[in-house]
Design a protein around this motif. Structure first.
Motif, PDB file in Angstrom:
ATOM      1  N   SER A   1      41.405  35.335  31.735  1.00  0.00           N
ATOM      2  CA  SER A   1      41.102  36.768  31.839  1.00  0.00           C
ATOM      3  C   SER A   1      39.754  36.958  32.505  1.00  0.00           C
ATOM      4  CB  SER A   1      41.062  37.410  30.454  1.00  0.00           C
ATOM      5  OG  SER A   1      42.328  37.411  29.871  1.00  0.00           O
ATOM      6  N   CYS A   2      39.684  37.912  33.368  1.00  0.00           N
ATOM      7  CA  CYS A   2      38.407  38.293  33.978  1.00  0.00           C
ATOM      8  C   CYS A   2      37.588  38.997  32.900  1.00  0.00           C
ATOM      9  CB  CYS A   2      38.641  39.217  35.164  1.00  0.00           C
ATOM     10  SG  CYS A   2      37.108  39.896  35.853  1.00  0.00           S
TER      11      CYS A   2
ATOM     12  N   HIS B   1      35.261  41.022  33.234  1.00  0.00           N
ATOM     13  CA  HIS B   1      34.808  42.345  33.651  1.00  0.00           C
ATOM     14  C   HIS B   1      35.920  43.381  33.602  1.00  0.00           C
ATOM     15  CE1 HIS B   1      31.075  40.458  34.807  1.00  0.00           C
ATOM     16  NE2 HIS B   1      31.779  39.547  35.471  1.00  0.00           N
ATOM     17  N   CYS B   2      37.090  43.044  34.148  1.00  0.00           N
ATOM     18  CA  CYS B   2      38.164  44.036  34.184  1.00  0.00           C
ATOM     19  C   CYS B   2      39.342  43.647  33.282  1.00  0.00           C
ATOM     20  CB  CYS B   2      38.648  44.250  35.615  1.00  0.00           C
ATOM     21  SG  CYS B   2      39.480  42.831  36.338  1.00  0.00           S
TER      22      CYS B   2
ATOM     23  N   SER C   1      41.693  41.545  33.657  1.00  0.00           N
ATOM     24  CA  SER C   1      42.952  41.232  34.345  1.00  0.00           C
ATOM     25  C   SER C   1      43.214  39.731  34.271  1.00  0.00           C
ATOM     26  CB  SER C   1      42.876  41.647  35.820  1.00  0.00           C
ATOM     27  OG  SER C   1      42.657  43.030  35.914  1.00  0.00           O
TER      28      SER C   1
ATOM     29  N   ILE D   1      43.979  36.357  35.908  1.00  0.00           N
ATOM     30  CA  ILE D   1      43.772  35.753  37.227  1.00  0.00           C
ATOM     31  C   ILE D   1      44.034  34.251  37.102  1.00  0.00           C
ATOM     32  CG2 ILE D   1      42.153  37.495  38.059  1.00  0.00           C
ATOM     33  CD1 ILE D   1      39.886  35.654  37.182  1.00  0.00           C
TER      34      ILE D   1
ATOM     35  N   ARG E   1      36.515  34.109  41.840  1.00  0.00           N
ATOM     36  CA  ARG E   1      36.268  35.536  42.052  1.00  0.00           C
ATOM     37  C   ARG E   1      37.534  36.274  41.618  1.00  0.00           C
ATOM     38  NH1 ARG E   1      32.675  38.624  45.098  1.00  0.00           N
ATOM     39  NH2 ARG E   1      31.739  36.769  46.005  1.00  0.00           N
ATOM     40  N   CYS E   2      37.373  37.381  40.911  1.00  0.00           N
ATOM     41  CA  CYS E   2      38.506  38.178  40.438  1.00  0.00           C
ATOM     42  C   CYS E   2      39.129  38.914  41.618  1.00  0.00           C
ATOM     43  CB  CYS E   2      38.030  39.181  39.376  1.00  0.00           C
ATOM     44  SG  CYS E   2      39.357  40.269  38.788  1.00  0.00           S
TER      45      CYS E   2
ATOM     46  N   CYS F   1      38.719  43.061  40.647  1.00  0.00           N
ATOM     47  CA  CYS F   1      37.427  43.760  40.681  1.00  0.00           C
ATOM     48  C   CYS F   1      36.407  43.032  41.560  1.00  0.00           C
ATOM     49  CB  CYS F   1      36.871  43.946  39.282  1.00  0.00           C
ATOM     50  SG  CYS F   1      36.349  42.415  38.468  1.00  0.00           S
TER      51      CYS F   1
ATOM     52  N   SER G   1      34.626  40.488  41.099  1.00  0.00           N
ATOM     53  CA  SER G   1      33.464  39.912  40.423  1.00  0.00           C
ATOM     54  C   SER G   1      33.489  38.411  40.584  1.00  0.00           C
ATOM     55  CB  SER G   1      33.485  40.241  38.930  1.00  0.00           C
ATOM     56  OG  SER G   1      33.417  41.625  38.725  1.00  0.00           O
TER      57      SER G   1
ATOM     58  N   LEU H   1      33.024  34.729  39.251  1.00  0.00           N
ATOM     59  CA  LEU H   1      33.213  34.120  37.943  1.00  0.00           C
ATOM     60  C   LEU H   1      32.575  32.746  37.943  1.00  0.00           C
ATOM     61  CD1 LEU H   1      37.010  34.943  37.681  1.00  0.00           C
ATOM     62  CD2 LEU H   1      35.124  36.259  36.709  1.00  0.00           C
TER      63      LEU H   1
ATOM     64  N   GLY I   1      30.901  35.287  33.213  1.00  0.00           N
ATOM     65  CA  GLY I   1      30.809  35.653  34.619  1.00  0.00           C
ATOM     66  C   GLY I   1      29.692  36.663  34.795  1.00  0.00           C
TER      67      GLY I   1
END
Length: 155
Positions: free
Chosen positions: A122-123, A125-126, A128, A130, A136-137, A140, A142, A144, A152
């Motif tokens: 899971s990201c 930040h958002c 989601s 991945i 990198r997500c 969003c 971001s 990681l 992250g």
């Protein structure tokens, strides 16, 4: 087709199976001999000098002294003595196979199932999902930290 048959017939498993069947047949003959020649005679002696292979009932009502006499005239017979010998063969073979399989399972090391690394993370930040190897997500964008599923930083 000949090549396919050769590949099939000479695979390691087929040869192992053939050897197993041949050894199994020979083992069956040894067990039959043990039962008929070593086990049944003492049991017959204890029961009054009975020969188990000669225990039968004539189904046509005529008395025959031996099973061979009944067979000479093709008399129908119920051969319970031969059945007892064959059943004892079966019990011995089944017991020996049980003991062999039991020992094999004791000696076989049980491997612990290997845990697979999760395919996604899971990201932070958002939130989601991945791919686990992503740096990198894709949602969003971001960055990681590599190898971390929850850390992250936003830059």
């Amino acid at each position: 087709m000949l090549k396919e048959f050769k590949d099939f017939a000479f695979k390691g498993n087929m040869v192992d199976l053939a050897v197993g069947v041949i050894i199994g047949g020979a083992f069956g003959k040894v067990i039959t001999s043990i039962v008929n020649d070593l086990i049944m005679p003492p049991i017959g002696l204890l029961l009054g000098k009975v020969k188990f292979n000669d225990l039968f009932i004539s189904l046509n009502g005529t008395h025959y002294d031996t099973l061979a006499d009944a067979a000479k005239v093709s008399a129908p017979t119920f051969n319970y003595g031969q059945f007892l010998s064959t059943f004892l063969d079966f019990l011995i073979v089944a017991f020996v196979i049980f003991m062999v399989v039991r020992q094999i399972t004791k000696f076989r090391k049980k491997e612990a199932p290997k845990e697979k690394a999760p395919a996604t993370k899971s990201c932070p930040h958002c939130l989601s999902d991945i791919p686990a190897q992503a740096t990198r997500c894709k949602f969003c964008t971001s960055e990681l930290a590599s190898g971390s599923a929850v850390s992250g930083s936003i830059q």
